[in-house]
Design a protein around this motif. Structure first.
Motif, PDB file in Angstrom:
ATOM      1  N   GLY A  64     -14.652 -22.265  11.380  1.00 23.68           N
ATOM      2  CA  GLY A  64     -13.991 -20.788  11.007  1.00 23.68           C
ATOM      3  C   GLY A  64     -12.629 -20.835  11.787  1.00 23.68           C
ATOM      4  N   ARG A  65     -11.692 -19.962  11.463  1.00 22.92           N
ATOM      5  CA  ARG A  65     -10.671 -20.062  12.185  1.00 22.92           C
ATOM      6  C   ARG A  65     -10.058 -18.658  12.300  1.00 22.92           C
ATOM      7  N   VAL A  66      -9.367 -18.287  13.691  1.00 25.67           N
ATOM      8  CA  VAL A  66      -8.880 -16.948  13.886  1.00 25.67           C
ATOM      9  C   VAL A  66      -7.409 -17.183  14.181  1.00 25.67           C
ATOM     10  N   ALA A  67      -6.790 -16.780  13.405  1.00 25.72           N
ATOM     11  CA  ALA A  67      -5.162 -16.900  13.711  1.00 25.72           C
ATOM     12  C   ALA A  67      -4.321 -15.590  14.133  1.00 25.72           C
ATOM     13  N   HIS A 231     -12.747  -6.989  14.371  1.00 27.41           N
ATOM     14  CA  HIS A 231     -13.761  -7.605  13.684  1.00 27.41           C
ATOM     15  C   HIS A 231     -14.039  -9.207  14.003  1.00 27.41           C
ATOM     16  N   GLU A 232     -12.732  -9.591  14.459  1.00 32.35           N
ATOM     17  CA  GLU A 232     -12.677 -10.931  14.879  1.00 32.35           C
ATOM     18  C   GLU A 232     -12.743 -11.315  16.378  1.00 32.35           C
ATOM     19  N   VAL A 233     -12.565 -10.371  17.268  1.00 29.53           N
ATOM     20  CA  VAL A 233     -12.290 -10.713  18.812  1.00 29.53           C
ATOM     21  C   VAL A 233     -13.529 -11.009  19.206  1.00 29.53           C
ATOM     22  N   ILE A 271      -6.744  -5.797  19.048  1.00 28.54           N
ATOM     23  CA  ILE A 271      -6.844  -6.162  20.579  1.00 28.54           C
ATOM     24  C   ILE A 271      -5.870  -7.417  20.943  1.00 28.54           C
ATOM     25  N   GLY A 272      -5.426  -7.235  22.227  1.00 27.84           N
ATOM     26  CA  GLY A 272      -4.325  -8.129  22.775  1.00 27.84           C
ATOM     27  C   GLY A 272      -4.952  -9.512  23.124  1.00 27.84           C
ATOM     28  N   VAL A 273      -4.462 -10.467  22.649  1.00 27.59           N
ATOM     29  CA  VAL A 273      -4.954 -11.998  23.199  1.00 27.59           C
ATOM     30  C   VAL A 273      -3.868 -12.635  23.812  1.00 27.59           C
ATOM     31  N   THR A 274      -4.062 -13.287  25.004  1.00 27.43           N
ATOM     32  CA  THR A 274      -3.023 -13.925  25.603  1.00 27.43           C
ATOM     33  C   THR A 274      -3.253 -15.385  25.604  1.00 27.43           C
ATOM     34  N   ILE A 275      -2.359 -16.268  25.396  1.00 29.63           N
ATOM     35  CA  ILE A 275      -2.382 -17.619  24.996  1.00 29.63           C
ATOM     36  C   ILE A 275      -1.578 -18.233  26.159  1.00 29.63           C
ATOM     37  N   GLU A 276      -2.069 -19.290  26.862  1.00 25.30           N
ATOM     38  CA  GLU A 276      -1.261 -19.751  28.068  1.00 25.30           C
ATOM     39  C   GLU A 276      -0.853 -21.247  27.584  1.00 25.30           C
ATOM     40  N   LEU A 277       0.441 -21.586  27.697  1.00 26.74           N
ATOM     41  CA  LEU A 277       0.928 -22.863  27.236  1.00 26.74           C
ATOM     42  C   LEU A 277       1.524 -23.520  28.383  1.00 26.74           C
TER      43      LEU A 277
END
Length: 392
Positions: A64-67, A231-233, A271-277
């Motif tokens: 599955g993929r969540v984008a 529905h994805e979080v 819902i906010g999602v934070t990605i660290e790069l």
């Protein structure tokens, strides 16, 4: 003459009636029936598909993929502010310059503060002299009181004067120290390591306390601030690896989920999602738009076909099969869709042995003769797939 006209009219009527009877009895062939030679209308020719135009369902896991997407931001961003009022005399850096924490980058003219420092220092000296005199007076009064030349009340008065002198010296020193701190604020120091992103003030302008002077950005660590649906979080968790495609960058960048907001935003239900790069080489820049994809592993095999093989009729998903040398329409029930590979899960309607038409064609009909060309399949075995040809 009248008899001849009547006889002629009667013969014409007989001929018309005879022609009608002949048509009804088949003397004159009807449209769509047998032709003059008595043969029936020809059936449509058989369809021949190439190996690229048919496929067998595959049984394999479908991750599955969540984008989600959003702009890159630099959490290590600091604003250098003026801590005293005055005129900005120098600003030695410009946009794009690299600075180090503690580096002097500018100076504010604080002439009035300098004069106040001299005044406070003079007050300290005066208070110190007053204290010294009070100490001498009190020591002399203690000797006199020991010889009973003065009263105890006089001794208490000199002791109080001494304590007052000490307090006045402490107050003068504190005031001088505060003024010296304000004088040190005339020098502007970079708060962090980074790159100057913006100058808010130019030399010669007057500044006030807390007025922004410079914005400094640390690009060594960036974040992608995106959002996902409620529905994805539940499928995401902190620390999960993700692939991030940044605009202007050819290859994806690896990152991880740093944190997930505890509540959905009102109205959007996102819902906010934070990605660290990590960005040690500072190749990426704050403000670039990026799209992140979190891949969710699948724990079982799923039967799937290319999404192009599925069409709809009257609201029902369907595929076309080649079954027993003929076209057959099959209603199917779909499951997970993998947009990255262009495949869709089929829950029922086909098996691993089914021969499925891999693309949508116009003019297909139930029961029409169909086959796969062995010659064409061999010819294309070593070539890459291309768009299927249209049916004739």
């Amino acid at each position: 003459m009248q008899k001849k006209w009547l006889i002629g009219g009667g013969l014409a009527a007989v001929l018309v009636v005879g022609a009608g009877v002949a048509f009804v009895s088949g003397a004159i062939p009807a449209r769509g029936g047998a032709g003059p030679d008595g043969n029936a209308e020809k059936a449509p020719p058989p369809l021949t598909f190439t190996a690229r135009e048919v496929v067998r369902p595959q049984s394999a896991p479908m991750p599955g993929r969540v984008a989600f997407s959003g702009p890159l931001v630099a959490p290590g961003t600091a604003t250098l502010r003026a801590r005293a009022a005055g005129t900005l005399t120098t600003l030695a850096v410009a946009e794009g310059d690299r600075v180090r924490a503690g580096q002097a980058v500018g100076r504010i003219d604080l002439a009035d503060v300098s004069s106040r420092v001299a005044e406070r220092e003079a007050n300290v000296a005066a208070a110190r002299a007053t204290l010294a005199q009070a100490q001498r007076t009190h020591a002399q009064n203690e000797r006199l009181a020991g010889q009973q030349f003065i009263s105890g009340a006089a001794l208490d008065g000199s002791r109080a004067a001494l304590e007052t002198a000490r307090a006045q010296l402490d107050a003068a020193q504190a005031s001088a120290a505060a003024t010296r701190v304000a004088l040190r604020d005339a020098t502007l120091l970079a708060p962090i390591d980074g790159i100057v992103a913006k100058r808010q003030v130019l030399p010669g302008e007057k500044v006030t306390p807390d007025q922004p002077v410079l914005t400094i950005v640390d690009l060594r660590r960036l974040e992608l601030a995106g959002s996902v649906g409620t529905h994805e979080v539940a499928r995401l968790s902190a620390g999960m690896p993700v692939q991030v495609q940044v605009e202007g960058v050819d290859s994806p960048v690896s990152g991880r989920i740093a944190r997930i907001a505890p509540a959905a935003e009102p109205g959007t239900r996102a819902i906010g999602v934070t990605i660290e790069l990590p960005n040690a080489d500072e190749r990426l820049r704050a403000g670039q738009y990026a799209a992140a994809t979190a891949v969710l592993p699948d724990d079982r095999d799923r039967l799937s076909v290319p999404a192009t093989a599925v069409s709809q009729s009257a609201g029902q998903d369907q595929v076309w099969l080649i079954d027993g040398g003929k076209l057959a329409r099959r209603a199917v029930r779909l499951g997970r869709l993998d947009e990255a590979t262009g495949r869709v899960e089929v829950l029922d309607g086909v098996t691993v042995d089914s021969v499925v038409v891999a693309a949508r064609f116009d003019g297909l009909s139930e029961g029409r003769l169909a086959s796969v060309s062995a010659e064409q399949a061999a010819a294309v075995a070593s070539t890459s797939a291309s768009a299927p040809a249209r049916l004739q």
